[in-house]
Structures are given as C-alpha cells and as structure tokens.
Design an enzyme around this catalytic site. Structure first.
Site, short mmCIF file in Angstrom:
data_model
loop_
_atom_site.label_atom_id
_atom_site.label_comp_id
_atom_site.label_asym_id
_atom_site.label_seq_id
_atom_site.Cartn_x
_atom_site.Cartn_y
_atom_site.Cartn_z
CG ASP A 89 -0.18 -0.03 2.54
OD1 ASP A 89 0.67 -0.81 2.87
OD2 ASP A 89 -0.69 0.76 3.44
CD GLU A 151 4.24 0.46 6.86
OE1 GLU A 151 5.11 0.89 7.58
OE2 GLU A 151 3.82 1.55 6.09
ZN LIG Z 1 6.98 2.15 4.00
#
Ligand SMILES: [Zn+2]
Length: 409
Positions: A89, A151
């Site tokens: 992401d 993340e």
């Molecule tokens: Zn990163």
C-alpha cells in the site's frame, strides 16, 4: 498486462537486471494501491508474475476479502532461510502538487518518479526482479516473500499474515524489511503507540458555567499532563543516542469538541501518539495518564455530574526494533552490504512485528525515506541497481553450506 515481456535471458547483465526491475516497478506503480483502496489487483498481478516463474503463492485476505497479503517461498522447503518483507500500500496523493501522474512511472534526470517508488514498491520490484535468479541458484535455504497490505494505516496486514503463518514449521532465520534506507543497514526503530482520549463532560448554558463540566477544559488538562511528561523525558530521558531525537516523544495531533461559544461543551476528544525508545514501554505512559484521569480528574468531574467520564483507547501499536548486533539478520546484511554501521530510525515499520515474532530482523532497502509520502516521490535509478546487486549477493550467501559465515541463516 503482458507478463511475458518481463522474462529474462539466461545471462543477466547489470543493465538487463535494471531494465527488468524498472519495468516491474512501472507495473507496480501503475496500480493505485492507496491504503483506503483494495490492493487485490496488484497482489493478483504479483501472484500471476510468480506463477509464470513457477512459484506458488498464498494470499492471506483481510476480514472482508478486499485486501490481501502475499506469501511465497523460493528454493528448498528447508528450515532457516530469510524473509523479504515489503508493503504494497501507499499513502494518498490527495492535495499534493505532482509534476507528473503519480501512478505512471516517469523518468527525469536519473530518477524514477511515482507514488511508492521509494516507499516501498522499489524494494518489491527489486525482489520480484530477482526471482528468476533466485530460482536458478542452488539455494541451500529458502527465500520467503512477505508482501502486506495496510502498513501505512497501522500495519494491519502483517499482523494477520504473521498470525496465520506456522513459523515453528519453517523457522526463518532472518527477515529483511525493505523500507527505504539508501541500502544502509538499520538495526533499530522506536516503538509507536497511537491512542484516542474521549472526555464526556456535562453541558449547560455558559452563563451557568460552574454547574457544567467543560470537556474541552478537561481535555486541555490531560494534554498539558502529556506535555509535561514529554518535558520530563526531554530532561531526564531515558536517552538512546542512536535516535534523533534521542528520547521518547509524545504528541497530540488532532482535537475536536464543543458546539457553540455559549454552551459548556459536553464532549471533547483528541488523538495522541508516543514514539518510544526501545528501552521504554509506551503503554506505561498511557497507564500513568489513565491513573491521572481516574484519581485526579474524574472525581472532580463526578462531583458535579456522576455520568462524566474519560475513556482512553489504544488505536495502533508498532513494537520497537531493538538491534541485536550479533543476530543472523545483522550478520547476513553486513556480509551482503559490507555496511558495518548500525543505524536507527525514529519511524515505525513492520520490522517490529517480525522481531516480536522471534525472527531476527533488520531494515534495508533502496531509496530514501526523505522522498516518502511527499509529492514527486522518486527513487534514484542507481538505488534500484544497488538493490539488484544486493539481491544477487544475498542469493550467493544463501547458496553457502550451513557452515560458514553467516551461520544458521
Ligand atoms: Zn513504507
């Protein structure tokens, strides 16, 4: 998308490797995998790419099936070996002034521009580009790929991935998290704790202010308590000179509350974060704050209205990474990069989760954190090439017999 165009000739020159890596990065950047969106198109593309090289992969979806982690293993089904970890992401481009389309890889003056080029599709591209070389090498120990979702919004994906993996079965000896470090070895990171505090006061007409419980003013007292705690850390530590700044920091980032100037506000809430040096548990600071609320503020509030309350919840946590300089991960990456420094970073990465799961972990990847999250994010083409060479030397280390340096990896 034509994956066949990515197949490599048998001899891999540095330039051919770079062209391949760059082409893969172009595909990865082309998927808008901003954390609020699904990453499935990107993950499926990677799974198909791997399948065409004869590598099976396993997807670990989120609760509602709109996102997935990818796990794949190259080489023997032996224990040991290493994990290459990257997140798929990226942060939003909303409101940022980009010179070129952030989701179309664009070259200018030796740099490749696009969202995620440094953070951290560059590393994912370097790892994928090395797959054929990994597969062709006589690896003594496996290389695992762990590509995650979410993340950037709290490391949700990697938590789910680690929960589903039977780590005891294959006992990875080391994990390399490829966040952008300019290919330098980073062995430590601060721990992160994000929380929310909601204050429920008692509303009344502001002309009768003493009969109400002003939620904003109680929030201000908690925020002042946090500021004083931050000052205390600033003065007396604990200090860890590896970090900049070398102490735990506390910060309030957003606040909301009140409805009108002439109403004593009933509700107020604020979000805070703690970035703690590895020797300090940020949860202990939150417990102290809760005690201050429970023992000092709530009795005052409830003397006016019994329903008043202060609720504090933890929203996200990233464990610290405490660098063990004798660990397999450090010895392996030192052997591969020749970098004998041990840098520390104040930002959080998935490394803390792998380390918490008992896997020796370091951070090392192409590109610079300076470019991350900014408009016109880029990666130097030279960094991608360094990444390619890193993967070659890594594969060479994993072809070594179990005895030798670094041992046990
Ligand atoms: Zn990163």
């Amino acid at each position: 998308m034509n994956l066949d165009s990515l197949s490599l000739p048998h001899k891999f020159s540095i330039l051919e490797r770079l062209m391949n890596t760059r082409e893969i990065l172009g595909h990865l950047v082309g998927f808008d995998s901003t954390s609020r969106k699904s990453n499935l198109d990107l993950i499926r593309w990677i799974a198909k790419f791997l399948a065409q090289k004869g590598i099976d992969s396993r997807l670990v979806h989120d609760e509602i099936g709109t996102k997935a982690n990818l796990w794949a293993t190259i080489g023997p089904s032996a224990t040991g070996g290493i994990i290459l970890s990257g997140h798929t992401d990226v942060v939003p481009v909303d409101g940022q002034a980009w010179t070129s389309d952030p989701f179309a890889l664009t070259e200018r003056e030796g740099r490749l521009y696009g969202r995620g080029t440094s953070d951290m599709k560059g590393f994912v591209a370097v790892a994928l580009s090395a797959i054929e070389r990994f597969a062709a090498a006589p690896l003594a120990r496996p290389i695992h790929l762990a590509f995650s979702y979410d993340e950037e919004v709290g490391c949700h994906g990697v938590r789910r991935l680690l929960a589903t993996l039977d780590l005891k079965a294959f006992r990875p000896a080391a994990c390399i998290v490829g966040e952008p470090t300019m290919m330098r070895l980073v062995t430590s990171q601060k721990g992160y704790l994000g929380g929310r505090c909601d204050i429920q006061g008692f509303e009344c007409h502001s002309s009768m202010a003493l009969e109400g419980v002003n939620a904003i003013q109680y929030a201000a007292r908690i925020i002042e308590w946090l500021r004083q705690r931050m000052q205390q850390h600033n003065r007396i530590g604990p200090f860890d000179p590896r970090f900049t700044p070398p102490m735990t920091t506390i910060h309030v980032g957003t606040i909301r509350g009140g409805t009108a100037t002439n109403i004593v506000p009933r509700d107020c809430g604020f979000d805070f974060e703690i970035r703690a040096v590895p020797s300090e548990d940020p949860c202990a600071i939150v417990e102290d704050m809760r005690r201050y609320c429970r023992e000092t503020l709530e009795p005052e509030m409830r003397a006016i209205n019994a329903d008043c309350a202060i609720h504090t919840e933890l929203l996200s946590r990233i464990p610290a990474l405490e660098g063990d300089l004798l660990s397999n991960a450090v010895r392996l990456v030192r052997a591969v990069t020749g970098d004998n420094d041990c840098l520390a970073v104040a930002y959080g990465t998935e490394a803390g989760f792998f380390s918490e799961a008992g896997i020796p972990t370091v951070i090392c990847g192409p590109g610079s954190i300076e470019q991350a999250h900014k408009p016109d994010e880029f990666i130097d083409i030279a960094q991608l090439s360094l990444g390619d060479q890193f993967m070659d030397r890594l594969a060479a280390q994993l072809c070594l017999p179990l005895v030798g340096s670094p041992r046990e990896v």
